[in-house]
Write a protein that holds these residues in place. Sequence first.
Motif, PDB file in Angstrom:
ATOM      1  N   ARG A 137      -8.585   2.173  12.549  1.00  0.00           N
ATOM      2  CA  ARG A 137      -9.487   2.972  11.726  1.00  0.00           C
ATOM      3  C   ARG A 137      -8.781   4.274  11.370  1.00  0.00           C
ATOM      4  NH1 ARG A 137     -14.093   3.279  16.299  1.00  0.00           N
ATOM      5  NH2 ARG A 137     -12.791   4.284  17.840  1.00  0.00           N
ATOM      6  N   TYR A 138      -9.094   4.765  10.195  1.00  0.00           N
ATOM      7  CA  TYR A 138      -8.429   5.976   9.722  1.00  0.00           C
ATOM      8  C   TYR A 138      -8.849   7.156  10.574  1.00  0.00           C
ATOM      9  CZ  TYR A 138      -6.553   3.641   5.640  1.00  0.00           C
ATOM     10  OH  TYR A 138      -5.826   2.826   4.826  1.00  0.00           O
ATOM     11  N   PRO A 139      -7.948   8.140  10.732  1.00  0.00           N
ATOM     12  CA  PRO A 139      -8.290   9.306  11.536  1.00  0.00           C
ATOM     13  C   PRO A 139      -9.583   9.954  11.007  1.00  0.00           C
ATOM     14  CG  PRO A 139      -5.976   9.394  10.872  1.00  0.00           C
ATOM     15  CD  PRO A 139      -6.585   8.209  10.202  1.00  0.00           C
ATOM     16  N   TRP A 144     -14.110   0.643  11.294  1.00  0.00           N
ATOM     17  CA  TRP A 144     -12.809  -0.013  11.381  1.00  0.00           C
ATOM     18  C   TRP A 144     -12.392  -0.465   9.986  1.00  0.00           C
ATOM     19  CZ3 TRP A 144     -10.073   0.172  15.790  1.00  0.00           C
ATOM     20  CH2 TRP A 144     -10.774   0.428  16.977  1.00  0.00           C
ATOM     21  N   ALA A 145     -11.186  -0.078   9.570  1.00  0.00           N
ATOM     22  CA  ALA A 145     -10.680  -0.540   8.270  1.00  0.00           C
ATOM     23  C   ALA A 145     -10.083  -1.936   8.437  1.00  0.00           C
ATOM     24  CB  ALA A 145      -9.641   0.423   7.729  1.00  0.00           C
ATOM     25  N   LEU A 146      -9.523  -2.197   9.620  1.00  0.00           N
ATOM     26  CA  LEU A 146      -9.032  -3.548   9.953  1.00  0.00           C
ATOM     27  C   LEU A 146      -9.554  -3.896  11.336  1.00  0.00           C
ATOM     28  CD1 LEU A 146      -5.242  -3.663   8.964  1.00  0.00           C
ATOM     29  CD2 LEU A 146      -7.191  -4.522   7.676  1.00  0.00           C
ATOM     30  N   GLY A 163      -8.586 -10.136  -1.739  1.00  0.00           N
ATOM     31  CA  GLY A 163      -9.882  -9.733  -1.188  1.00  0.00           C
ATOM     32  C   GLY A 163     -10.493  -8.694  -2.110  1.00  0.00           C
ATOM     33  N   GLU A 164     -11.779  -8.427  -1.876  1.00  0.00           N
ATOM     34  CA  GLU A 164     -12.452  -7.459  -2.733  1.00  0.00           C
ATOM     35  C   GLU A 164     -11.926  -6.053  -2.458  1.00  0.00           C
ATOM     36  OE1 GLU A 164     -16.936  -8.823  -3.362  1.00  0.00           O
ATOM     37  OE2 GLU A 164     -16.156  -9.270  -1.378  1.00  0.00           O
ATOM     38  N   ASN A 165     -12.248  -5.127  -3.353  1.00  0.00           N
ATOM     39  CA  ASN A 165     -11.852  -3.748  -3.118  1.00  0.00           C
ATOM     40  C   ASN A 165     -12.473  -3.247  -1.821  1.00  0.00           C
ATOM     41  OD1 ASN A 165     -10.237  -3.350  -5.346  1.00  0.00           O
ATOM     42  ND2 ASN A 165     -11.990  -2.893  -6.663  1.00  0.00           N
ATOM     43  N   GLY A 166     -11.672  -2.547  -1.038  1.00  0.00           N
ATOM     44  CA  GLY A 166     -12.197  -1.983   0.212  1.00  0.00           C
ATOM     45  C   GLY A 166     -12.145  -2.969   1.370  1.00  0.00           C
ATOM     46  N   SER A 167     -11.531  -4.143   1.154  1.00  0.00           N
ATOM     47  CA  SER A 167     -11.527  -5.134   2.242  1.00  0.00           C
ATOM     48  C   SER A 167     -10.393  -4.901   3.242  1.00  0.00           C
ATOM     49  CB  SER A 167     -11.452  -6.552   1.662  1.00  0.00           C
ATOM     50  OG  SER A 167     -10.321  -6.665   0.841  1.00  0.00           O
ATOM     51  N   GLY A 168      -9.495  -3.974   2.941  1.00  0.00           N
ATOM     52  CA  GLY A 168      -8.464  -3.625   3.926  1.00  0.00           C
ATOM     53  C   GLY A 168      -7.056  -4.043   3.551  1.00  0.00           C
ATOM     54  N   LYS A 169      -6.857  -4.458   2.304  1.00  0.00           N
ATOM     55  CA  LYS A 169      -5.534  -4.962   1.894  1.00  0.00           C
ATOM     56  C   LYS A 169      -4.463  -3.872   1.966  1.00  0.00           C
ATOM     57  CE  LYS A 169      -7.023  -6.201  -2.223  1.00  0.00           C
ATOM     58  NZ  LYS A 169      -8.390  -5.678  -2.185  1.00  0.00           N
ATOM     59  N   THR A 170      -4.775  -2.721   1.373  1.00  0.00           N
ATOM     60  CA  THR A 170      -3.788  -1.632   1.362  1.00  0.00           C
ATOM     61  C   THR A 170      -3.534  -1.128   2.775  1.00  0.00           C
ATOM     62  OG1 THR A 170      -4.460  -1.015  -0.844  1.00  0.00           O
ATOM     63  CG2 THR A 170      -3.295   0.657   0.406  1.00  0.00           C
ATOM     64  N   THR A 171      -4.588  -1.078   3.560  1.00  0.00           N
ATOM     65  CA  THR A 171      -4.436  -0.612   4.939  1.00  0.00           C
ATOM     66  C   THR A 171      -3.467  -1.530   5.688  1.00  0.00           C
ATOM     67  OG1 THR A 171      -6.722   0.116   4.813  1.00  0.00           O
ATOM     68  CG2 THR A 171      -5.746   0.027   6.997  1.00  0.00           C
ATOM     69  N   PHE A 172      -3.589  -2.813   5.432  1.00  0.00           N
ATOM     70  CA  PHE A 172      -2.706  -3.804   6.047  1.00  0.00           C
ATOM     71  C   PHE A 172      -1.244  -3.477   5.723  1.00  0.00           C
ATOM     72  CE2 PHE A 172      -0.520  -7.910   5.293  1.00  0.00           C
ATOM     73  CZ  PHE A 172      -0.565  -8.423   6.577  1.00  0.00           C
ATOM     74  N   LEU A 179       3.078   3.523   8.081  1.00  0.00           N
ATOM     75  CA  LEU A 179       2.593   4.832   7.654  1.00  0.00           C
ATOM     76  C   LEU A 179       1.543   5.285   8.670  1.00  0.00           C
ATOM     77  CD1 LEU A 179       2.273   4.421   3.781  1.00  0.00           C
ATOM     78  CD2 LEU A 179       4.192   5.187   5.149  1.00  0.00           C
ATOM     79  N   TYR A 180       0.929   4.329   9.343  1.00  0.00           N
ATOM     80  CA  TYR A 180       0.022   4.602  10.458  1.00  0.00           C
ATOM     81  C   TYR A 180       0.347   3.614  11.576  1.00  0.00           C
ATOM     82  CZ  TYR A 180      -3.041   6.888   7.011  1.00  0.00           C
ATOM     83  OH  TYR A 180      -3.563   7.703   6.042  1.00  0.00           O
ATOM     84  N   ASP A 181      -0.064   3.962  12.787  1.00  0.00           N
ATOM     85  CA  ASP A 181       0.048   3.006  13.892  1.00  0.00           C
ATOM     86  C   ASP A 181      -1.346   2.483  14.222  1.00  0.00           C
ATOM     87  OD1 ASP A 181       2.745   2.957  14.371  1.00  0.00           O
ATOM     88  OD2 ASP A 181       2.700   4.726  15.658  1.00  0.00           O
TER      89      ASP A 181
HETATM   90  P1  ADP Z   1      -8.308  -2.412  -0.381  1.00  0.00           P
HETATM   91  O1  ADP Z   1      -6.850  -2.153  -0.499  1.00  0.00           O
HETATM   92  O2  ADP Z   1      -8.637  -3.821  -0.007  1.00  0.00           O
HETATM   93  O3  ADP Z   1      -9.077  -2.005  -1.615  1.00  0.00           O
HETATM   94  P2  ADP Z   1      -8.277  -0.330   1.651  1.00  0.00           P
HETATM   95  O4  ADP Z   1      -7.314  -0.842   2.654  1.00  0.00           O
HETATM   96  O5  ADP Z   1      -7.795   0.723   0.712  1.00  0.00           O
HETATM   97  O6  ADP Z   1      -8.900  -1.559   0.826  1.00  0.00           O
HETATM   98  O7  ADP Z   1      -9.554   0.227   2.405  1.00  0.00           O
HETATM   99  C1  ADP Z   1     -10.168  -0.394   3.520  1.00  0.00           C
HETATM  100  C2  ADP Z   1     -11.245   0.513   4.070  1.00  0.00           C
HETATM  101  O8  ADP Z   1     -10.656   1.714   4.586  1.00  0.00           O
HETATM  102  C3  ADP Z   1     -12.257   0.950   3.026  1.00  0.00           C
HETATM  103  O9  ADP Z   1     -13.530   0.924   3.642  1.00  0.00           O
HETATM  104  C4  ADP Z   1     -11.856   2.362   2.687  1.00  0.00           C
HETATM  105  O10 ADP Z   1     -12.974   3.128   2.342  1.00  0.00           O
HETATM  106  C5  ADP Z   1     -11.235   2.855   3.979  1.00  0.00           C
HETATM  107  N1  ADP Z   1     -10.144   3.830   3.724  1.00  0.00           N
HETATM  108  C6  ADP Z   1      -9.066   3.628   2.940  1.00  0.00           C
HETATM  109  N2  ADP Z   1      -8.254   4.700   2.954  1.00  0.00           N
HETATM  110  C7  ADP Z   1      -8.838   5.615   3.768  1.00  0.00           C
HETATM  111  C8  ADP Z   1      -8.504   6.926   4.221  1.00  0.00           C
HETATM  112  N3  ADP Z   1      -7.370   7.509   3.824  1.00  0.00           N
HETATM  113  N4  ADP Z   1      -9.359   7.556   5.057  1.00  0.00           N
HETATM  114  C9  ADP Z   1     -10.490   6.960   5.474  1.00  0.00           C
HETATM  115  N5  ADP Z   1     -10.874   5.723   5.111  1.00  0.00           N
HETATM  116  C10 ADP Z   1     -10.072   5.042   4.269  1.00  0.00           C
END
Ligand code: ADP
Length: 379
Positions: A137-139, A144-146, A163-172, A179-181
């Motif tokens: 989860r982001y600080p 939980w983002a993942l 996956g849909e927007n906000g599903s956690g793809k970029t976070t992955f 960029l994060y642990d």
């Molecule tokens: P996707 O790439 O699938 O659109 P993200 O990985 O960007 O999704 O986001 C996953 C979840 O993490 C979302 O609920 C988003 O709101 C949250 N999130 C993304 N970036 C941040 C951030 N920098 N700080 C807090 N929450 C974030």
Amino acid sequence: MYDQQNIARCYMEQNMIFGSTGSMAHACRGPIGLWSAAGSAVSAILTGLIYLFVCVKAWAGAFGIGSITQYVGALTALTKNISTLVHAVGILRANTLYLKIAYQFLDIPNRMYQGSLTTEKRSDRQYKVEFRDVSFRYPGSSTWALRHVNVKFRVGRRLAVVGENGSGKTTFIKLLCRLYDPQEGSILLNGIDIRKYNYRDYMGLFAVVFQDFQLLAQPLGANVAGAQDYDRARAEKALTDAGFGERLAAMPAGLDTMLYKEFAGDGVDVSGGEAQKIAIARALYKDAPFIILDEPTAALDPIAEAEIYAKFNDIAGDKTAVYISHRLSSCKFCDEIAVFDHGQVVQRGAHEQLLADEAGKYAQLWHAQAQYYTAPAEK
Ligand code: ADP
């Protein structure tokens, strides 16, 4: 017009830095003025003393007229330079205040743990990556983002993350690139936790084009290489492979053409699509074993995006390519597709296989998006 003179006056006053009420005048009364005055004073006093000394010596008959001219010339140059030096110290002192902020930023320590293992530069590009029960989860965020993500990559293949927007793809991807642990679980490269590798070394494995990539107001070639000194032939090849070849040929100074007009009146503005190609060329130039496209094409329509992804697939060669998109059509050519939903991998497999599971998330998204996927000829 529309009574805007007050707004305009205010704007003019703020921007007249050299005016009597401008920021330079303000600064001159402060540190720069003080040092400038000190410079002039030192110069005047020194000149006076030296002239006096030369005159007294000449009067006493120590040297002739020719020597006086020579001495006066030398002394004038000396005092002028001393004055310039003192003035420069003043400007330096005033500007260090601004530099301080920049250095404070650059000095922020990297608190991430990093090991000393080097990632071997394998010519066979046989890297294996595994996400083992990763949660993140982001600080400052309570959600939980993942959550419990388990994924294994097979090297040299194409992995799609959809996956849909906000599903956690970029976070992955952000976790993969460290960029994060993750707070829970671990990410392994060739069976070893990525935290144990030297950070810079590890970063060298990935070339990523993020959604919000940035180009700089610098020459085109420097933008591609991320450096002032670079291999021109390689930069040209990367641009050509990214589909920018024709535009490059039309650029007034080729790789040396300045992008944007901030620092060059004759700089070239590029369109959104062209900027994406340059960003992709940048990833190709890096020639890293992993290449990742995180929806840099989000501004394009689905068919154009699918074309870019498919073309990229040819260019990627033996690299491991990861494609991210919320549009399923762009990624259907991939060997393996991971479907993300609410921070979890809910399905994995090839396109046909996923589509066959009618109750699955993939089929659900596919049918919801199908209206966009009919190419114009089929309409
Ligand atoms: P996707 O790439 O699938 O659109 P993200 O990985 O960007 O999704 O986001 C996953 C979840 O993490 C979302 O609920 C988003 O709101 C949250 N999130 C993304 N970036 C941040 C951030 N920098 N700080 C807090 N929450 C974030």
